[in-house]
Design a protein around this motif. Structure first.
Motif, PDB file in Angstrom:
ATOM      1  N   LEU A 186     -23.345  13.519 -20.803  1.00 30.26           N
ATOM      2  CA  LEU A 186     -21.974  14.011 -20.789  1.00 30.26           C
ATOM      3  C   LEU A 186     -21.908  15.479 -20.372  1.00 30.26           C
ATOM      4  CD1 LEU A 186     -20.499  12.446 -24.052  1.00 30.26           C
ATOM      5  CD2 LEU A 186     -19.728  11.989 -21.722  1.00 30.26           C
ATOM      6  N   VAL A 187     -20.908  15.801 -19.553  1.00 26.68           N
ATOM      7  CA  VAL A 187     -20.642  17.193 -19.204  1.00 26.68           C
ATOM      8  C   VAL A 187     -19.921  17.841 -20.372  1.00 26.68           C
ATOM      9  CG1 VAL A 187     -19.354  18.710 -17.649  1.00 26.68           C
ATOM     10  CG2 VAL A 187     -20.563  16.732 -16.734  1.00 26.68           C
ATOM     11  N   THR A 188     -20.358  19.015 -20.776  1.00 26.74           N
ATOM     12  CA  THR A 188     -19.767  19.707 -21.919  1.00 26.74           C
ATOM     13  C   THR A 188     -18.478  20.401 -21.516  1.00 26.74           C
ATOM     14  OG1 THR A 188     -21.977  20.101 -22.820  1.00 26.74           O
ATOM     15  CG2 THR A 188     -20.186  21.430 -23.704  1.00 26.74           C
ATOM     16  N   ASP A 189     -17.435  20.190 -22.304  1.00 25.45           N
ATOM     17  CA  ASP A 189     -16.142  20.836 -22.053  1.00 25.45           C
ATOM     18  C   ASP A 189     -16.183  22.246 -22.639  1.00 25.45           C
ATOM     19  OD1 ASP A 189     -13.582  21.564 -21.603  1.00 25.45           O
ATOM     20  OD2 ASP A 189     -12.639  19.961 -22.761  1.00 25.45           O
ATOM     21  N   LEU A 190     -16.372  23.247 -21.792  1.00 31.79           N
ATOM     22  CA  LEU A 190     -16.530  24.629 -22.256  1.00 31.79           C
ATOM     23  C   LEU A 190     -15.273  25.167 -22.921  1.00 31.79           C
ATOM     24  CD1 LEU A 190     -18.576  26.133 -19.294  1.00 31.79           C
ATOM     25  CD2 LEU A 190     -19.370  25.747 -21.616  1.00 31.79           C
ATOM     26  N   GLN A 191     -14.089  24.667 -22.490  1.00 34.74           N
ATOM     27  CA  GLN A 191     -12.837  25.194 -23.048  1.00 34.74           C
ATOM     28  C   GLN A 191     -12.679  24.836 -24.519  1.00 34.74           C
ATOM     29  OE1 GLN A 191      -9.664  23.793 -20.587  1.00 34.74           O
ATOM     30  NE2 GLN A 191     -10.225  25.081 -18.828  1.00 34.74           N
ATOM     31  N   MET A 195     -25.354  17.882 -14.051  1.00 35.52           N
ATOM     32  CA  MET A 195     -24.756  16.611 -14.430  1.00 35.52           C
ATOM     33  C   MET A 195     -23.617  16.229 -13.490  1.00 35.52           C
ATOM     34  SD  MET A 195     -26.397  15.189 -16.813  1.00 35.52           S
ATOM     35  CE  MET A 195     -27.867  15.903 -16.081  1.00 35.52           C
ATOM     36  N   MET A 196     -22.847  17.234 -13.022  1.00 35.15           N
ATOM     37  CA  MET A 196     -21.775  16.940 -12.069  1.00 35.15           C
ATOM     38  C   MET A 196     -22.341  16.418 -10.753  1.00 35.15           C
ATOM     39  SD  MET A 196     -19.087  20.095 -12.618  1.00 35.15           S
ATOM     40  CE  MET A 196     -18.146  20.271 -14.132  1.00 35.15           C
ATOM     41  N   ALA A 197     -23.433  17.045 -10.307  1.00 30.07           N
ATOM     42  CA  ALA A 197     -24.061  16.598  -9.060  1.00 30.07           C
ATOM     43  C   ALA A 197     -24.574  15.167  -9.209  1.00 30.07           C
ATOM     44  CB  ALA A 197     -25.199  17.539  -8.683  1.00 30.07           C
ATOM     45  N   ARG A 220     -22.150   1.993 -21.715  1.00 27.84           N
ATOM     46  CA  ARG A 220     -22.230   3.385 -22.186  1.00 27.84           C
ATOM     47  C   ARG A 220     -22.365   4.348 -21.024  1.00 27.84           C
ATOM     48  NH1 ARG A 220     -26.638   2.321 -27.070  1.00 27.84           N
ATOM     49  NH2 ARG A 220     -25.177   1.334 -28.543  1.00 27.84           N
ATOM     50  N   GLU A 221     -23.138   3.949 -20.001  1.00 31.04           N
ATOM     51  CA  GLU A 221     -23.313   4.825 -18.847  1.00 31.04           C
ATOM     52  C   GLU A 221     -21.993   5.010 -18.103  1.00 31.04           C
ATOM     53  OE1 GLU A 221     -27.094   5.020 -16.368  1.00 31.04           O
ATOM     54  OE2 GLU A 221     -25.783   3.803 -15.118  1.00 31.04           O
ATOM     55  N   LEU A 222     -21.223   3.923 -17.934  1.00 32.21           N
ATOM     56  CA  LEU A 222     -19.931   4.035 -17.254  1.00 32.21           C
ATOM     57  C   LEU A 222     -18.974   4.926 -18.043  1.00 32.21           C
ATOM     58  CD1 LEU A 222     -19.199   0.478 -15.800  1.00 32.21           C
ATOM     59  CD2 LEU A 222     -19.745   2.573 -14.557  1.00 32.21           C
ATOM     60  N   ARG A 223     -19.029   4.865 -19.367  1.00 33.18           N
ATOM     61  CA  ARG A 223     -18.181   5.748 -20.175  1.00 33.18           C
ATOM     62  C   ARG A 223     -18.537   7.215 -19.916  1.00 33.18           C
ATOM     63  NH1 ARG A 223     -15.078   3.050 -23.674  1.00 33.18           N
ATOM     64  NH2 ARG A 223     -15.726   0.941 -24.294  1.00 33.18           N
ATOM     65  N   THR A 224     -19.843   7.476 -19.802  1.00 30.48           N
ATOM     66  CA  THR A 224     -20.276   8.841 -19.493  1.00 30.48           C
ATOM     67  C   THR A 224     -19.771   9.275 -18.123  1.00 30.48           C
ATOM     68  OG1 THR A 224     -22.266   8.554 -20.844  1.00 30.48           O
ATOM     69  CG2 THR A 224     -22.294  10.328 -19.224  1.00 30.48           C
ATOM     70  N   VAL A 225     -19.886   8.379 -17.130  1.00 31.83           N
ATOM     71  CA  VAL A 225     -19.423   8.706 -15.778  1.00 31.83           C
ATOM     72  C   VAL A 225     -17.923   8.969 -15.775  1.00 31.83           C
ATOM     73  CG1 VAL A 225     -19.167   7.805 -13.436  1.00 31.83           C
ATOM     74  CG2 VAL A 225     -21.285   7.426 -14.669  1.00 31.83           C
ATOM     75  N   CYS A 226     -17.146   8.121 -16.456  1.00 29.27           N
ATOM     76  CA  CYS A 226     -15.694   8.297 -16.502  1.00 29.27           C
ATOM     77  C   CYS A 226     -15.320   9.632 -17.134  1.00 29.27           C
ATOM     78  CB  CYS A 226     -15.054   7.156 -17.292  1.00 29.27           C
ATOM     79  SG  CYS A 226     -15.050   5.573 -16.422  1.00 29.27           S
TER      80      CYS A 226
END
Length: 545
Positions: free
Chosen positions: A354-359, A381-383, A516-522
């Motif tokens: 998961l990408v961390t939401d910095l805000q 992770m975005m790449a 679970r992987e698709l949830r992470t991608v979404c």
């Protein structure tokens, strides 16, 4: 550089080791070389000494020690340990290393590191393959003859007592390698770090397999050339080397673990799997996987994941900023829709996180250093997320959401199918249990039916007859008026259901991981597109509606 090899032997003939050290042997077959009269040839140059024994009566003295302590009497016991210290071929020319000096170093090494053991120390100056590297053989009896002072590398108190076996623990092995390094450094010889795992691990078995294979290939090619044909292959390649070359080729371009597995299969017909964080590879001609650890550190998870991330970062850096959004909304590949097929579902888990939401990350707001670290991790992770979307051909965000919905439904279906099979298998196991109980007491029940005094017979065998009657009643209830199945039929059905259960469990686990992987991608795509909302805000909007 000097390297240390270890061979444990169960051969009860100690004299064979002594003959190998003194007489010439074929380096391929390890058989003695004989002259015209059938006599063994003595090596041209060798240096032989004994520790705690006479070198020429080593075999007899080891047998006496074994008999005294009543050890090494069975076939499966390790009788001796053979250590080989091979010096760098350059040491002879660059540092003036001689066989006599190497023998002296080997004696010091054996006395210090194998105290109390009977040992043969022999130096040869004729290295394998004509390399001419000087190497020292140290052969010790596995039984310690004398008590010695306890050493730091010894794991148990018995490791210092006479009558106990040589115990090569991991700590001991590290100690021996460190002593080889210290010995070479102290005497100005070439040396590398033996405690660092090799990037390309070539075992003794693979080394000799390559040499034998190359020899046979050269003979075959010579025959082809005599017939006027041109050989297509001139270099023999072991199965492990084939895997190394293929992995290096694919990993140079792959941006994710999933793409890596796909390309390995398509281009080289190599099956890739991950088990407990360990990478394994199946050669097309094998039935057993070869682990990345057996190939070297360049082919294990840690190194390859770094390579994938670097490739993904380079790929994303070459694209303009607007291309990230475009790649998510428009991809050339059709969306995957074949998950409902009857074939087994194959899923290779990627390393997406998961990408961390910095805000909304309090820790990142409190620490600038931590925030910078999270930003770098988010970029990787975005790449990888963009690469994942491209590989799977999702044409829009709606396609991605639909795929997640389908994956959730299919995961639920797989779980229900698995549960039904488990319930059926439980019923079969009960039938097998009661069928066994029924058959075990069937003959006794027949005797009861034939007995003249049934009441007395029943009282004497009440427990067995009760088990028979209860088993028969339950089996008839399960049969529902049909003929009772035989024990053979039940066991065959259990075998079938057990295999089905294993396949269904594997499919369910794969579909659950895919969901679970698709949830992470979404979630990552939402952050990239700026549509991500924290869970609290989503709940508020739900209540407002």
């Amino acid at each position: 550089m000097a390297i240390l090899k270890h061979i444990a032997s169960k051969n009860a003939d100690y004299g064979e080791a002594e003959r190998y050290l003194i007489f010439q042997h074929d380096e391929y077959t390890q058989k003695p070389i004989l002259d015209d009269e059938g006599h063994m040839l003595i090596r041209e140059e060798y240096y032989l000494d004994g520790i705690n024994c006479d070198p020429f009566s080593f075999a007899a003295e080891c047998m006496e020690t074994n008999a005294y302590f009543h050890k090494n009497q069975s076939f499966n016991e390790i009788k001796s340990h053979h250590y080989i210290i091979s010096f760098d071929p350059k040491d002879r020319d660059e540092h003036g290393l001689t066989g006599e000096q190497a023998q002296k170093l080997g004696l010091e090494y054996a006395r210090e590191n194998f105290p109390g053991h009977q040992a043969l120390v022999c130096t040869h100056t004729d290295g394998h393959n004509g390399s001419g590297n000087i190497h020292v053989h140290i052969v010790i009896n596995s039984i310690r003859k004398y008590d010695v002072e306890p050493q730091p590398y010894m794991e148990f108190d018995r490791d210092a007592k006479a009558g106990y076996k040589h115990h090569l623990s991991d700590r001991y092995r590290i100690h021996l390698k460190q002593k080889v390094m210290d010995m070479c450094n102290a005497n100005g010889l070439n040396q590398v770090d033996l405690l660092t795992p090799a990037e390309k691990k070539i075992s003794e078995k693979e080394y000799w397999a390559k040499r034998r294979g190359q020899k046979k290939l050269n003979q075959h090619n010579a025959e082809l050339e005599k017939e006027g044909l041109t050989p297509r292959q001139t270099t023999f390649q072991t199965e492990k080397q084939f895997l190394r070359n293929a992995i290096e080729d694919i990993s140079s371009t792959a941006v994710s673990q999933e793409q890596f597995a796909k390309l390995l299969s398509e281009k080289y017909n190599i099956t890739f799997k991950v088990s407990r964080g360990r990478y394994s590879y199946l050669h097309p001609n094998r039935q057993k996987y070869i682990t990345g650890r057996a190939l070297g550190t360049l082919y294990e998870e840690k190194h390859l994941l770094d390579v994938f991330q670097e490739n993904a970062s380079q790929q994303i850096a070459k694209q303009p900023a607007s291309a990230i959004t475009n790649n998510i909304h428009s991809s050339a590949m059709p969306a995957s829709s074949d998950f409902g097929s009857s074939h087994a579902f194959l899923f290779i888990k990627s390393d997406l996180r998961l990408v961390t939401d910095l805000q909304h990350c309090i820790k990142a707001q409190q620490s600038q250093a931590y925030a910078q670290k999270v930003k770098l991790s988010n970029l990787k992770m975005m790449a990888q997320t963009v690469a994942y979307v491209q590989e799977h051909g999702f044409q829009s965000k709606e396609d991605l959401d639909t795929a997640l919905s389908n994956a959730t439904a299919q995961s639920t279906t797989a779980r229900n199918s698995l549960k039904n099979t488990e319930d059926t298998l439980k019923g079969i196991n009960e039938q097998i249990h009661y069928t066994g109980q029924y058959l075990a007491n069937k003959d006794l029940y027949s005797e009861y039916r034939k007995s003249r005094n049934k009441e007395k017979f029943y009282e004497e065998h009440r427990a067995e007859l009760t088990l028979y009657e209860s088993a028969l009643r339950i089996l008839k209830e399960k049969a529902q008026g049909k003929k009772l199945p035989t024990l053979k039929m039940l066991r065959e059905e259990k075998s079938r259901l057990t295999a089905l259960q294993s396949d269904q469990r594997e499919e369910f686990n794969a579909r659950r991981e895919y969901e679970r992987e698709l949830r992470t991608v979404c979630s990552n795509v939402d952050i990239i597109l700026g549509t991500h909302q924290p869970q609290e805000r989503q709940l508020e909007q739900t209540h407002e509606k």
